[in-house]
Design an enzyme around this catalytic site. Structure first.
Site, PDB file in Angstrom:
ATOM      1  N   ALA A 136     -29.039  10.993  24.461  1.00 37.54           N
ATOM      2  CA  ALA A 136     -29.708  12.293  24.601  1.00 37.54           C
ATOM      3  C   ALA A 136     -29.444  13.176  23.386  1.00 37.54           C
ATOM      4  O   ALA A 136     -30.363  13.810  22.848  1.00 37.54           O
ATOM      5  CB  ALA A 136     -29.244  12.986  25.879  1.00 37.54           C
ATOM      6  N   TYR A 137     -28.194  13.208  22.944  1.00 37.85           N
ATOM      7  CA  TYR A 137     -27.832  14.041  21.799  1.00 37.85           C
ATOM      8  C   TYR A 137     -28.467  13.521  20.517  1.00 37.85           C
ATOM      9  O   TYR A 137     -29.054  14.286  19.741  1.00 37.85           O
ATOM     10  CB  TYR A 137     -26.308  14.070  21.670  1.00 37.85           C
ATOM     11  CG  TYR A 137     -25.807  14.867  20.489  1.00 37.85           C
ATOM     12  CD1 TYR A 137     -25.964  16.246  20.431  1.00 37.85           C
ATOM     13  CD2 TYR A 137     -25.153  14.229  19.430  1.00 37.85           C
ATOM     14  CE1 TYR A 137     -25.494  16.985  19.353  1.00 37.85           C
ATOM     15  CE2 TYR A 137     -24.679  14.955  18.354  1.00 37.85           C
ATOM     16  CZ  TYR A 137     -24.851  16.334  18.317  1.00 37.85           C
ATOM     17  OH  TYR A 137     -24.387  17.049  17.237  1.00 37.85           O
ATOM     18  N   ALA A 138     -28.377  12.212  20.288  1.00 36.03           N
ATOM     19  CA  ALA A 138     -28.953  11.634  19.074  1.00 36.03           C
ATOM     20  C   ALA A 138     -30.466  11.830  19.042  1.00 36.03           C
ATOM     21  O   ALA A 138     -31.049  12.064  17.977  1.00 36.03           O
ATOM     22  CB  ALA A 138     -28.592  10.158  18.965  1.00 36.03           C
ATOM     23  N   SER A 143     -32.103  14.339  20.239  1.00 32.00           N
ATOM     24  CA  SER A 143     -32.367  15.726  19.845  1.00 32.00           C
ATOM     25  C   SER A 143     -32.165  15.918  18.343  1.00 32.00           C
ATOM     26  O   SER A 143     -32.928  16.640  17.693  1.00 32.00           O
ATOM     27  CB  SER A 143     -31.483  16.688  20.643  1.00 32.00           C
ATOM     28  OG  SER A 143     -30.128  16.639  20.241  1.00 32.00           O
ATOM     29  N   LYS A 144     -31.169  15.259  17.801  1.00 37.97           N
ATOM     30  CA  LYS A 144     -30.907  15.422  16.371  1.00 37.97           C
ATOM     31  C   LYS A 144     -31.865  14.591  15.517  1.00 37.97           C
ATOM     32  O   LYS A 144     -32.140  14.934  14.362  1.00 37.97           O
ATOM     33  CB  LYS A 144     -29.446  15.065  16.062  1.00 37.97           C
ATOM     34  CG  LYS A 144     -28.450  16.059  16.647  1.00 37.97           C
ATOM     35  CD  LYS A 144     -28.663  17.464  16.099  1.00 37.97           C
ATOM     36  CE  LYS A 144     -27.586  18.425  16.527  1.00 37.97           C
ATOM     37  NZ  LYS A 144     -27.729  19.770  15.915  1.00 37.97           N
TER      38      LYS A 144
END
Length: 247
Positions: free
Chosen positions: A155-157, A159-160
């Site tokens: 999820a974080y990757a 977004s980035k």
């Protein structure tokens, strides 16, 4: 605008009240910048960061804004222009990192994180694209995990990865304006947020991965930002991996 502010380069640093953002603000202060410390939570921490900027040799004010709310971000930029006469550098460090495996990840959490990391970057960059002066720089924050792809970071990757795309395209859209657009992609960095909840064995294992055999520090990241903000005029449309060589 006061006379002493007229000759200063002016930087907005979102997420400037703590961690890497605070170190970036302080480093730009040491370079003589007038710094607008953007924050969303702790007014006290933001005030401390502004004091650190002043102690380093810069000028600073604090402004609260939710980076995903366009009216608040516009007001942040308005305040910077009123106080200092213009904007030369925007460093967008504000973001969320909430980890978990994809199969069980809470979609409400996904939406909340992507609101900050994707929409927030888009909103801040939109104002920056309209307002940063010729000779200026826009610096977003990505992450090395887009390349390292560790479990739990989907999820974080994701977004980035969106931040990377926004950065590269905006650099091309600003053709002719003499404004650079880049992103800094840190690796594991010894901030309180990163260290929280990790046992010493985990920290030691992560520190051993880079050839330099240590974790990054907020000052390592701030050094890269200061370079992109000032002398690095021929670096544009790039994702700069600041991770000691682990990728």
């Amino acid at each position: 605008m006061s006379t002493e502010h007229a000759s200063s380069r002016v930087a907005i640093v979102t997420g400037g009240s703590g961690g890497i953002g605070r170190q970036v603000a302080e480093r730009l202060g040491a370079e003589g910048y007038a710094v607008v410390v953007g924050y969303s939570g702790s007014e006290g921490k933001a005030a401390d960061a502004a004091d650190a900027v002043k102690a380093a040799g810069g000028t600073a004010i604090t402004v609260r804004a939710d980076v995903a709310e366009e009216t608040e971000v516009a007001a942040l930029f308005d305040r910077a222009e009123r106080e200092f006469g213009g904007i030369d550098v925007v460093v967008h460090t504000a973001g969320l990192m909430i980890l978990g495996p994809l199969a069980t990840y809470d979609l409400d959490v996904l939406d909340r994180m992507h609101r900050v990391n994707i929409r927030g970057t888009f909103v801040v960059d939109q104002q920056a694209a309209r307002r940063v002066r010729s000779g200026g720089a826009i610096i977003n924050f990505s992450t090395s995990v887009t390349k390292l792809a560790p479990p739990g970071y989907a999820a974080y990757a994701a977004s980035k990865g969106s931040v990377d795309a926004i950065t590269l395209i905006l650099a091309r859209e600003l053709r002719g304006k003499d404004v650079t657009v880049n992103a800094v992609a840190p690796g594991p960095t010894a901030t309180p947020l990163f260290l929280d909840g990790k046992d010493q064995a985990t920290i030691d294992a992560m520190a051993a991965r880079p050839p330099l055999e240590r974790l990054g520090t907020p000052d390592d990241i701030a050094e890269a930002v200061a370079f992109l903000a000032g002398p690095a005029r021929w670096i544009n449309g790039q994702i700069i991996y600041v991770n000691g060589g682990i990728a």
